[in-house]
Write a protein that holds these residues in place. Structure first.
Motif, PDB file in Angstrom:
ATOM      1  N   SER A   1       7.944   5.538  -7.400  1.00  0.00           N
ATOM      2  CA  SER A   1       7.364   4.879  -6.234  1.00  0.00           C
ATOM      3  C   SER A   1       8.489   4.379  -5.345  1.00  0.00           C
ATOM      4  O   SER A   1       9.212   3.452  -5.725  1.00  0.00           O
ATOM      5  CB  SER A   1       6.477   3.709  -6.657  1.00  0.00           C
TER       6      SER A   1
ATOM      7  N   LYS B   1       0.853  -1.182   0.000  1.00  0.00           N
ATOM      8  CA  LYS B   1       0.000   0.000   0.000  1.00  0.00           C
ATOM      9  C   LYS B   1       0.890   1.233   0.000  1.00  0.00           C
ATOM     10  O   LYS B   1       1.911   1.280   0.699  1.00  0.00           O
ATOM     11  CB  LYS B   1      -0.899   0.010   1.237  1.00  0.00           C
ATOM     12  N   VAL B   2       0.518   2.234  -0.772  1.00  0.00           N
ATOM     13  CA  VAL B   2       1.353   3.420  -0.905  1.00  0.00           C
ATOM     14  C   VAL B   2       0.552   4.696  -0.630  1.00  0.00           C
ATOM     15  O   VAL B   2      -0.676   4.702  -0.665  1.00  0.00           O
ATOM     16  CB  VAL B   2       1.993   3.510  -2.302  1.00  0.00           C
ATOM     17  N   GLN B   3       1.297   5.732  -0.375  1.00  0.00           N
ATOM     18  CA  GLN B   3       0.713   7.055  -0.124  1.00  0.00           C
ATOM     19  C   GLN B   3       1.264   8.018  -1.171  1.00  0.00           C
ATOM     20  O   GLN B   3       2.481   8.086  -1.373  1.00  0.00           O
ATOM     21  CB  GLN B   3       1.107   7.511   1.282  1.00  0.00           C
TER      22      GLN B   3
ATOM     23  N   PHE C   1      -3.775   2.833  -2.922  1.00  0.00           N
ATOM     24  CA  PHE C   1      -3.038   4.050  -2.594  1.00  0.00           C
ATOM     25  C   PHE C   1      -3.926   5.040  -1.850  1.00  0.00           C
ATOM     26  O   PHE C   1      -5.156   5.040  -1.985  1.00  0.00           O
ATOM     27  CB  PHE C   1      -2.488   4.713  -3.865  1.00  0.00           C
TER      28      PHE C   1
ATOM     29  N   ILE D   1       1.268  -2.982  -6.423  1.00  0.00           N
ATOM     30  CA  ILE D   1       0.645  -2.076  -5.459  1.00  0.00           C
ATOM     31  C   ILE D   1      -0.836  -2.392  -5.395  1.00  0.00           C
ATOM     32  O   ILE D   1      -1.515  -2.447  -6.418  1.00  0.00           O
ATOM     33  CB  ILE D   1       0.891  -0.613  -5.866  1.00  0.00           C
TER      34      ILE D   1
END
Length: 356
Positions: A233, A178-180, A312, A309
């Protein structure tokens, strides 16, 4: 390549190799190294002889410029062994060219192909047994250069060390992450050193990444200084799949010209994918996530090759990506195609692999 330079190569082997006690099955990425390393010094305006010697600490003066002004660059590469026990390098010319671009940008001396690629070949010959065959096994290669001249005056160093380390690696897979999306911090700016593989680029990422991890995310997708366009990323280039089109940002002063990135683009085009290399707006990706046309996001880099991913966050909202089956995933199709090519388990129509 002037092979006469390597006639002065000094080789000192370890008395006893540690390979027989090395746990190849449980090695963690980048933590353990082989018996030997390559080292070469730059003094009086020229590079000296190449030396291969037992892996050991490097002694530096406390005032060495690298500690005070951050003149340090590196590369990440891999070597593979096929079923016939032959060792192959993957696109070393691309890492060599990018290394020197980084050197120029940080006011460091360029290094010749003989010392970089020729020296690496000699080191790999010495450490050939450390390259294990089988899909998922590789030998990670870390060339780097640091400023070593003593003195704390704010000026470029006149002395440097070039070094290559080797580290056995297993298939790197941490699962989907999971990314921000960054809306305050930036990785790089126009005219800066974002396109160089400079050590300072990575240290500057650690704090915002730490904040993202404390908020429950694994990594950050970096944006430009206006926070309107998506760029990288974490420490990887990034791809976005909207319907059946794959998007990735063009390289620039801010974006690293990743070897894995350019290889995946060429492979994707070879496989018939619709790939667009153009600026990717945050709003475009957010809207695609809302209307269901955003199918995949994945990072691309040397260590993991591809990192999927699963969702987000942007500002106060989180967007979960749909479950795409393995056989329909562009990320996994590309990863399989590239790793098979690197391991000589499929044809190499691009002539990217170089035999030791």
């Amino acid at each position: 390549m002037d092979l006469s330079i390597l006639n002065d190569l000094k080789l000192t082997k370890v008395a006893v190799s540690k390979i027989d006690t090395f746990d190849f099955e449980n090695v963690k990425f980048g933590e353990k190294f082989t018996d030997h390393m390559l080292i070469c010094e730059y003094k009086n305006g020229e590079w000296g002889p190449v030396e291969i010697k037992p892996y050991a600490p490097i002694t530096l003066d406390p005032s060495a410029r690298v500690f005070h002004y951050g003149q340090a660059i590196f590369e990440g590469m891999k070597a593979y062994k096929d079923e016939n026990d032959d060792v192959w390098m993957f696109r070393p010319d691309q890492n060599f060219e990018r290394f020197n671009k980084s050197a120029v940008r940080l006011a460091m001396p360029v290094i010749d192909e003989t010392r970089f690629i020729g020296g690496l070949r000699e080191l790999l010959k010495v450490e050939k047994a450390w390259v294990r065959k089988g899909l998922g096994n590789s030998l990670y290669i870390r060339p780097f250069m640091i400023a070593t001249e003593s003195g704390v005056i704010a000026s470029p160093s006149n002395e440097f060390i070039f070094c290559i380390l080797l580290s056995p690696a297993k298939s790197y897979y941490s699962g989907k992450i999971k990314v921000q999306i960054a809306d305050y911090y930036s990785r790089a700016a126009n005219g800066g050193i974002g396109a160089a593989k400079a050590s300072g680029n990575y240290s500057a990422q650690f704090y915002p990444t730490k904040l993202a991890q404390e908020a429950g995310f694994n990594q950050v997708i970096w944006t430009d200084s206006t926070h309107t366009h998506l760029e990288e990323s974490g420490t990887m280039n990034v791809f976005f799949r909207i319907n059946n089109t794959l998007y990735t940002a063009p390289t620039s002063d801010r974006i690293l010209d990743g070897v894995t990135r350019k290889s995946l683009i060429a492979l994707g085009e070879h496989l018939g994918y619709d790939i667009k290399i153009e600026p990717v707006q945050v709003d475009t990706i957010v809207n695609a996530a809302k209307n269901g046309t955003l199918k995949e996001i994945f990072g691309a880099g040397t260590a993991a090759v591809v990192n999927q991913i699963e969702g987000f966050a942007y500002k106060d909202d989180y967007y979960q990506l749909p479950d795409v089956s393995d056989k329909d995933s562009y990320a996994l199709q590309l990863k399989e195609a590239l790793t098979k090519l690197q391991n000589k388990l499929s044809d190499d129509p691009f002539n990217w692999t170089t035999k030791l």
